[in-house]
Motif scaffolding. Structure first.
Motif, PDB file in Angstrom:
ATOM      1  N   THR A  88       9.144 108.341  54.618  1.00  9.50           N
ATOM      2  CA  THR A  88      10.219 109.190  54.112  1.00  9.50           C
ATOM      3  C   THR A  88      10.610 108.621  52.753  1.00  9.50           C
ATOM      4  O   THR A  88      11.363 107.653  52.681  1.00  9.50           O
ATOM      5  CB  THR A  88      11.420 109.178  55.079  1.00  9.50           C
ATOM      6  N   PRO A  89      10.089 109.195  51.662  1.00 11.12           N
ATOM      7  CA  PRO A  89      10.263 108.579  50.350  1.00 11.12           C
ATOM      8  C   PRO A  89      11.688 108.540  49.809  1.00 11.12           C
ATOM      9  O   PRO A  89      12.036 107.653  49.062  1.00 11.12           O
ATOM     10  CB  PRO A  89       9.366 109.397  49.426  1.00 11.12           C
ATOM     11  N   ARG A  90      12.527 109.488  50.135  1.00  5.80           N
ATOM     12  CA  ARG A  90      13.880 109.603  49.592  1.00  5.80           C
ATOM     13  C   ARG A  90      13.880 109.464  48.070  1.00  5.80           C
ATOM     14  O   ARG A  90      13.352 110.301  47.385  1.00  5.80           O
ATOM     15  CB  ARG A  90      14.810 108.612  50.270  1.00  5.80           C
ATOM     16  N   ASN A  91      14.433 108.385  47.525  1.00  4.72           N
ATOM     17  CA  ASN A  91      14.556 108.228  46.071  1.00  4.72           C
ATOM     18  C   ASN A  91      13.469 107.344  45.473  1.00  4.72           C
ATOM     19  O   ASN A  91      13.605 106.869  44.352  1.00  4.72           O
ATOM     20  CB  ASN A  91      15.928 107.640  45.718  1.00  4.72           C
ATOM     21  N   ALA A  92      12.394 107.116  46.206  1.00  7.41           N
ATOM     22  CA  ALA A  92      11.339 106.228  45.728  1.00  7.41           C
ATOM     23  C   ALA A  92      10.557 106.877  44.587  1.00  7.41           C
ATOM     24  O   ALA A  92      10.454 108.093  44.492  1.00  7.41           O
ATOM     25  CB  ALA A  92      10.396 105.882  46.870  1.00  7.41           C
ATOM     26  N   VAL A  97       5.035 105.942  46.126  1.00  3.56           N
ATOM     27  CA  VAL A  97       4.781 106.674  47.369  1.00  3.56           C
ATOM     28  C   VAL A  97       3.312 107.064  47.452  1.00  3.56           C
ATOM     29  O   VAL A  97       2.670 106.898  48.496  1.00  3.56           O
ATOM     30  CB  VAL A  97       5.699 107.917  47.468  1.00  3.56           C
TER      31      VAL A  97
END
Length: 140
Positions: A88-92, A97
């Protein structure tokens, strides 16, 4: 505070130390305080029941061969492997990623999970990732 890790109780290696390349193996048998025998001669047998019977961890391997025990272990491992998993990458950063997805595509995750799940039955499970440099990138 310097970032790095202790490779022996007295030797600290900084992550940014140009004299110590990341591709060099840091943890080796020769550097182990217990030498080539590893931790087998260093740590006591934590299972007091097995110790009092004069037995060791091989008893657990024998138990796995029993049909009821073996089928229960396989069922438990299958249930854990069937759980939803992913990133779950969110703000990466998208590049990070993508890199992680690329690296993880090469993993046999079911085999890795199966081997790591043995820790519940033996009390420990050694695991190691060895990184290599391919196409100017670190990969497992």
């Amino acid at each position: 505070m310097a970032q790095g890790l202790y490779v022996t109780p007295t030797e600290f290696v900084g992550f940014a130390d140009p004299r110590r390349p990341l591709m060099r193996t840091m943890a080796t048998r020769e550097r182990s305080p217990a030498g080539i025998l590893g931790f087998t001669q260093w740590l006591p047998n934590p299972d007091v029941i097995l110790k009092s019977l004069g037995r060791d961890i091989s008893v657990y391997r024998e138990l796995r061969a029993e049909p009821l025990v073996g089928s229960s272990i396989r069922r438990r491992k299958s249930a854990v492997k069937a759980l939803e998993r992913g990133l779950t990458p969110r703000n990466a950063d998208p590049a990070v990623v993508d890199f992680l997805r690329e690296v993880m595509e090469g993993w046999d995750i079911d085999r890795i999970m199966g081997e790591l799940l043995d820790a519940a039955f033996f009390g420990y499970q050694p695991a190691e990732l060895t990184w290599v440099k391919r196409h100017d990138r670190l990969q497992v």
